[in-house]
Enzyme design. Structure first.
Site, PDB file in Angstrom:
ATOM      1  N   LYS A 117      10.733   0.800  -7.718  1.00 39.78           N
ATOM      2  CA  LYS A 117      10.794   2.407  -7.923  1.00 39.78           C
ATOM      3  C   LYS A 117      10.690   3.235  -6.625  1.00 39.78           C
ATOM      4  O   LYS A 117      11.270   4.066  -6.297  1.00 39.78           O
ATOM      5  CB  LYS A 117       9.384   2.634  -8.890  1.00 39.78           C
ATOM      6  N   THR A 118       9.737   2.602  -5.720  1.00 40.47           N
ATOM      7  CA  THR A 118       9.511   3.196  -4.408  1.00 40.47           C
ATOM      8  C   THR A 118      10.976   3.398  -3.552  1.00 40.47           C
ATOM      9  O   THR A 118      11.376   4.465  -3.017  1.00 40.47           O
ATOM     10  CB  THR A 118       8.502   2.706  -3.596  1.00 40.47           C
ATOM     11  N   ARG A 141       0.870  -7.211 -10.593  1.00 40.26           N
ATOM     12  CA  ARG A 141       0.840  -6.992  -8.948  1.00 40.26           C
ATOM     13  C   ARG A 141       0.934  -8.165  -8.595  1.00 40.26           C
ATOM     14  O   ARG A 141       1.305  -8.290  -7.504  1.00 40.26           O
ATOM     15  CB  ARG A 141      -0.748  -6.714  -8.641  1.00 40.26           C
ATOM     16  N   ASP A 183       6.225  11.343  -8.384  1.00 45.30           N
ATOM     17  CA  ASP A 183       6.101   9.853  -8.744  1.00 45.30           C
ATOM     18  C   ASP A 183       4.885   9.726  -9.658  1.00 45.30           C
ATOM     19  O   ASP A 183       4.229  10.586  -9.927  1.00 45.30           O
ATOM     20  CB  ASP A 183       5.628   9.291  -7.288  1.00 45.30           C
ATOM     21  N   GLU A 184       4.662   8.578 -10.319  1.00 47.79           N
ATOM     22  CA  GLU A 184       3.683   8.171 -11.366  1.00 47.79           C
ATOM     23  C   GLU A 184       3.425   9.381 -12.219  1.00 47.79           C
ATOM     24  O   GLU A 184       2.266   9.734 -12.469  1.00 47.79           O
ATOM     25  CB  GLU A 184       2.568   8.136 -10.348  1.00 47.79           C
ATOM     26  N   GLN A 198       2.063   1.844 -17.305  1.00 51.84           N
ATOM     27  CA  GLN A 198       0.956   1.653 -16.520  1.00 51.84           C
ATOM     28  C   GLN A 198       0.066   2.867 -16.262  1.00 51.84           C
ATOM     29  O   GLN A 198      -0.406   3.675 -15.023  1.00 51.84           O
ATOM     30  CB  GLN A 198       1.855   1.524 -14.911  1.00 51.84           C
TER      31      GLN A 198
END
Length: 762
Positions: free
Chosen positions: A33-34, A612, A225-226, A256
Site C-alpha cells: 500500500k505505501t 504484522r 491513507d487509511e 483493518q
DNA sequence: TTGTGCTGCTTTTTT
DNA sequence: AGCAGCACAA
C-alpha cells in the site's frame, strides 16, 4: 529517472497510473500500500502536478515520514518538501493557523492535548458542583469528542432530543451544560483540542466560501491513507476539498478498521462508491509480506466478520511454519516463555532483536514483559501510550512555553502557577478562578490586576503573584530575541526548575531530570535542523501532535525487541511476532463482547496483529493473570477457535493447574481443541498435573524481603540510635532475620531484626 | 500552605 | 499493584 512502474505488479501499476477521477484502492494487509501511495505521488509529479498542489493525508506522523523518505529515492527533495503531506490533524492545524483569524483564532492558538482537555472538563464539573462519580471526566470527554467528530456543536446538541434523552437515561442530564461550558472555555483560552482542529476546519470551509475556493483550487489532487479510519468530520473535510476537481484517491482496508472508538466510520470506505460518481476501484490482494500459513490463518479469522468488502488476500510466498499456540499457567510464565524463546532464536542467529515484536491488547501488559526482558538482558523498546511529551515534567516546561506564547492558556497557568513552589496554593487559585469566571476573564487578566483582590488575598500571596507575572512578562520579552533552544534554557534557569530538579536525588527525580535534558536536546535538534521557522511556536506545534512513535528517529542503537499495543503496530511488519494475552475478556476486551459491532472490531484488531508477521508467529495466553492486584483467571480467546486449526501448531500446555480455573468448562473446551490436533502429546497427564499455587515470588525475592516487618532491600529506614540509612541486604530466616544497613552517619551495621527498631521512611 | 497517608478507582485501543 | 484525589496535620 528509472522506470518505477516496473517495480509494481499490474494492478498496483494501474492504480498508480489512474489520475482521471476519483479512485478507491482496497489494499489488503501487506499488499504494498505505501509503495503504491508513494509511487502515485511521484507519478503525479512526473505528470506535471506541482508539489504544492498535492495533498496527502495520513493517520500518523510516522506514516507521513515514511512516505517522504521513500520518495526521496524517486523525486527531488525540493519538490518533496513542498508537498502538503502529514496527518489530518497537523495539516489542518497548519491551515487554521493561516486562515483561522476570520473565525477569531490567532495564529498562536494553543492545542490542548487529551490531558489538558480532561483537566478542563474536570474543573468544570467541579465548579458546577456536580458529582465526579456521576460525571466521570473521561466519559464526558469522549461524549463531547464524539459529538464534535459528528459535527454536533453545543447548539445542535441542545436541539437534539435523542442525545439529551440518552444523557438523562444514564443520569447525566448536565452533559450538555458541561459541553457548552467546555466549548466556550476553549474559545476563551484560544485553545483547540484534537477534535476542534477538524471541527473548526469544517466550519471554516463551510462558512467562508472564498477560503474553501482557495483550497479547492490549491489541492488539485488529494490522497487519503487509511481511509477506513476516517471519522465524519474528516470525511466531510475531504469531500468538501475534493468537490471541485474530484481528483481524489483513497486507500484503505476495511478489514483493518480499528478506530471506531475514536469516531472512525467504517462506512466511509464501505460507502465510498456511493459518494463519488465514476469511481474506479482497485483491489490489491497479493500479500508480499507473510507466509502462506499466516495469510491463510488471518483470512480464516476475518471471514467470521459479516460486515466487510469482498476481497481475497493471497500470497505466493513460502508456506512457512504453522502458527505456534501456547497456553501458560499465569502471565509470568507467559512472559518467561517469550523471553526464553527470543534468547533461543537469537542464539541460533535466526533473527535480530529488531526483527521481533511483542504485541498486546492493552498497555498495562507491557510491565511483565519489560521485567523479564530486562532480567534476561534482552534489549527492548516500548511504545507506550504516553508520549514523551506528555510526561508530567515535560508538560510543566511546555506549559511555560505555551503561556509565553498565549497568555489566555488557562490550563497552562493552572499547571505552573505553583510549580516550582511559590506559595500560591489551591485556595488562592480557587479565588482567582472564581473572579475570572464571574467576570468572563482569563486567569491571566485577573493576575495582571491582582492588587484589586487585596480584600480576599494576603499581601504575601499578592507579591508572589506579582513576581510570577513579572517572570512571565520577562520571558515573553526575551522570546523575541531568542531561538527556541535559547528560550527553553532561559525558562529552565529563570523559573529555577533546573535547580529544583537537580536537587532531587531520588531515582525518579534523576530520571525526570534526564528527561528534561532529553527535551532540551530535542529542542536543540529542532533549532539546528528546522529549515525555515525555528520559533518556539513552530516547535510546540510539532510536539502537540507528536506521539511516542515519532521520537525514535534519532535512536542510534536500534537493534531492540519492539513492544507495543496491536493498535500501535498497524502499518508495521516484523519477521517474528508474539501476540500475547489471547484471553477472553482481554482480547477481545470484556467491554466489547456484548455487541457484535464491537466484537467485529476486536476481530479486525486480531487480524491486524496476525498480519504484522512475516515469518514466525507465536500466540500465547495465560490461564491466570494479575489484574488490579489480584489473580484472575480467563479462558483462551474465542479468536483462537476461529482460526482454521490446520494453520496452527498446538504447543504443550505448561504445568496446568486446575486450582487456577474457576471456569473449568471453558478450559476443557480449549483442551478438547488441543487434543483434536495430532501434534499435542498426551494431554491428560499434563493437564492433571498439580502444582502448588505459589506463582509470584521466587526464592531470590523472598530472601530480600522480611515478611514479618515488611522491610525490603533498598528501603530507607531510621534507627533510634544510628539515624537514617539504607538496607543493602536481608539475610537469614525468621526469627533470626538480619538486615545489613548502611547508615548515613554511623556507617554499615548488621542488625538483628527482632531487636532492632527500624522504622521505614519513604 | 505544604506534606502525608489513606481510600478507592483503574485498564481498551490514540491523533 | 499503582495512582490520583482527598482529608487532616504541621
Amino acid at each position: 529517472m528509472q522506470n518505477y512502474l516496473n517495480e509494481l505488479n499490474p494492478i498496483q501499476a494501474d492504480a498508480v497510473k489512474y489520475l482521471d477521477g476519483p479512485s478507491l484502492i482496497i489494499a489488503g494487509a501487506g499488499s504494498g500500500k505505501t509503495r503504491v501511495l508513494t509511487y502515485k505521488i511521484v507519478h503525479l509529479l512526473n505528470s506535471g502536478y506541482k508539489p504544492s498542489n498535492i495533498l496527502a493525508l495520513t493517520f500518523t506522523n510516522k506514516a507521513a515520514r515514511e512516505m517522504q523518505t521513500r520518495m526521496k529515492m524517486l523525486a527531488n527533495e525540493g519538490d518533496i518538501n513542498k508537498l502538503w503531506i502529514g496527518t489530518f490533524h497537523s495539516i489542518f492545524a497548519k491551515l487554521l493557523r493561516i486562515e483561522g483569524q476570520v473565525m477569531g483564532f490567532p495564529s498562536t492558538f494553543t492545542i490542548y492535548d487529551a490531558d489538558d482537555a480532561k483537566r478542563e472538563i474536570k474543573d468544570i464539573i467541579k465548579e458546577k458542583k456536580l458529582d465526579p462519580q456521576q460525571y466521570p471526566a473521561n466519559e464526558i470527554y469522549s461524549r463531547i469528542s464524539k459529538a464534535k467528530n459528528n459535527l454536533v456543536l453545543p447548539s445542535s446538541y441542545e436541539k437534539n432530543y435523542e442525545l439529551q434523552k440518552f444523557d438523562s437515561s444514564i443520569k447525566r442530564p448536565e452533559t450538555l451544560a458541561i459541553y457548552k461550558s467546555y466549548y466556550n472555555r476553549c474559545r476563551k483560552a484560544q485553545a483547540m483540542d484534537f477534535d476542534d482542529l477538524l471541527l473548526n476546519t469544517n466550519i471554516l470551509l463551510r462558512d467562508y466560501p472564498d477560503i474553501l475556493d482557495k483550497y479547492q483550487n490549491l489541492f488539485k489532487y488529494i490522497l487519503v491513507d487509511e481511509y477506513q479510519d476516517t471519522n465524519v468530520s474528516q470525511y466531510i473535510i475531504v469531500k468538501r476539498l475534493s468537490a471541485l476537481h474530484k481528483k481524489i484517491c483513497v486507500v484503505g482496508d476495511d478489514s483493518q478498521s480499528i478506530y471506531s472508538f475514536r469516531g472512525a466510520k467504517i462506512e466511509n470506505i464501505l460507502n465510498f462508491e456511493k459518494d463519488f460518481k465514476n469511481l474506479k476501484t482497485f483491489k490489491l490482494e497479493q500479500n508480499y509480506r507473510s507466509t502462506k500459513n499466516i495469510v491463510n490463518a488471518a483470512n480464516s479469522l476475518i471471514e467470521k466478520n459479516v460486515n466487510r468488502l469482498k476481497k481475497v488476500v493471497f500470497t505466493e510466498n513460502e508456506v512457512g511454519d504453522k502458527i505456534y499456540l501456547k497456553q501458560f499457567v499465569d502471565d509470568k510464565k507467559e512472559a518467561y516463555f517469550v523471553g526464553d524463546s527470543i534468547k533461543k532464536y537469537k542464539l541460533n542467529n535466526e533473527f535480530d532483536y529488531s526483527d521481533i515484536a511483542i504485541l498486546y491488547r492493552t498497555n498495562s501488559q507491557s510491565r511483565t514483559f519489560e521485567e523479564v526482558l530486562r532480567r534476561k538482558s534482552i534489549p527492548y523498546k516500548i511504545y507506550g501510550s504516553i508520549s514523551f511529551y506528555q510526561r508530567a515534567e515535560i508538560k510543566d516546561i511546555v506549559a511555560y512555553l505555551r503561556l509565553i506564547i498565549n497568555k489566555r492558556d488557562d490550563q497552562a497557568i493552572k499547571r505552573i502557577i505553583n510549580y516550582p513552589k511559590r506559595a500560591i496554593g489551591n485556595t488562592t487559585m480557587q479565588k482567582i478562578i472564581n473572579v475570572a469566571n464571574s467576570n468572563e476573564l482569563n486567569i491571566w487578566d485577573v493576575l495582571l490586576q491582582i492588587e484589586k483582590l487585596s480584600k480576599i488575598l494576603s499581601v504575601r500571596v499578592i507579591n508572589a503573584i506579582r513576581k510570577f507575572v513579572n517572570l512571565i512578562d520577562y520571558l515573553t520579552e526575551e522570546m523575541q530575541k531568542l531561538d527556541a533552544f535559547e528560550l527553553v534554557n532561559l525558562v529552565l534557569e529563570k523559573t529555577t526548575i533546573k535547580q529544583v530538579m537537580s536537587n532531587d536525588t531520588t531515582t525518579e527525580g534523576v530520571n525526570k531530570y534526564q528527561n528534561v535534558e532529553e527535551f532540551t536536546n530535542a529542542v536543540r535538534d529542532f533549532t539546528d535542523n528546522a529549515d525555515d521557522d525555528r520559533s518556539i511556536t513552530k516547535f510546540l506545534e510539532e510536539i502537540a501532535l507528536a506521539t511516542d512513535q515519532d521520537k525514535e528517529a534519532d535512536d542510534q542503537d536500534n537493534n531492540k525487541v519492539t513492544m507495543m499495543t496491536v493498535h500501535a503496530s498497524k502499518g508495521l511488519e516484523f519477521k517474528k511476532v508474539y501476540i500475547v494475552g489471547m484471553e477472553e475478556g482481554l482480547f477481545p476486551s470484556y467491554l466489547s463482547t456484548s455487541n457484535d459491532r464491537e466484537l467485529e472490531e476486536e476481530r479486525r484488531l486480531m487480524y491486524v496483529a496476525i498480519t504484522r508477521c512475516e515469518k514466525i508467529l507465536h500466540i500465547t495466553s495465560a490461564a491466570s493473570r494479575m489484574k488490579w492486584g489480584k489473580y484472575t483467571s480467563a479462558a483462551p480467546s474465542r479468536f483462537l477457535t476461529e482460526i482454521n486449526p490446520k494453520y496452527l501448531e498446538m504447543g504443550v500446555v505448561e504445568e496446568k493447574n486446575d486450582d487456577f480455573f474457576e471456569n473449568k468448562e471453558e478450559f476443557n473446551n480449549f483442551a478438547d481443541r488441543i487434543r483434536a490436533t495430532k501434534s499435542y502429546p498426551k494431554p491428560e497427564e499434563k493437564v492433571l498435573k498439580k502444582i502448588k499455587p505459589e506463582p509470584t515470588k521466587n526464592i531470590e525475592q523472598s530472601r530480600q524481603i522480611d515478611k514479618k516487618t515488611g522491610l525490603e532491600v533498598g528501603m530507607k529506614v531510621e534507627h533510634t540510635k544510628f539515624g537514617r540509612g539504607k538496607i543493602i541486604e536481608i539475610i537469614g530466616n525468621f526469627p533470626n532475620t538480619k538486615a545489613i544497613v548502611n547508615f548515613e552517619q554511623a556507617g554499615q551495621k548488621t542488625l538483628l531484626l527482632k531487636f532492632a527498631k527500624l522504622t521505614i521512611i519513604k
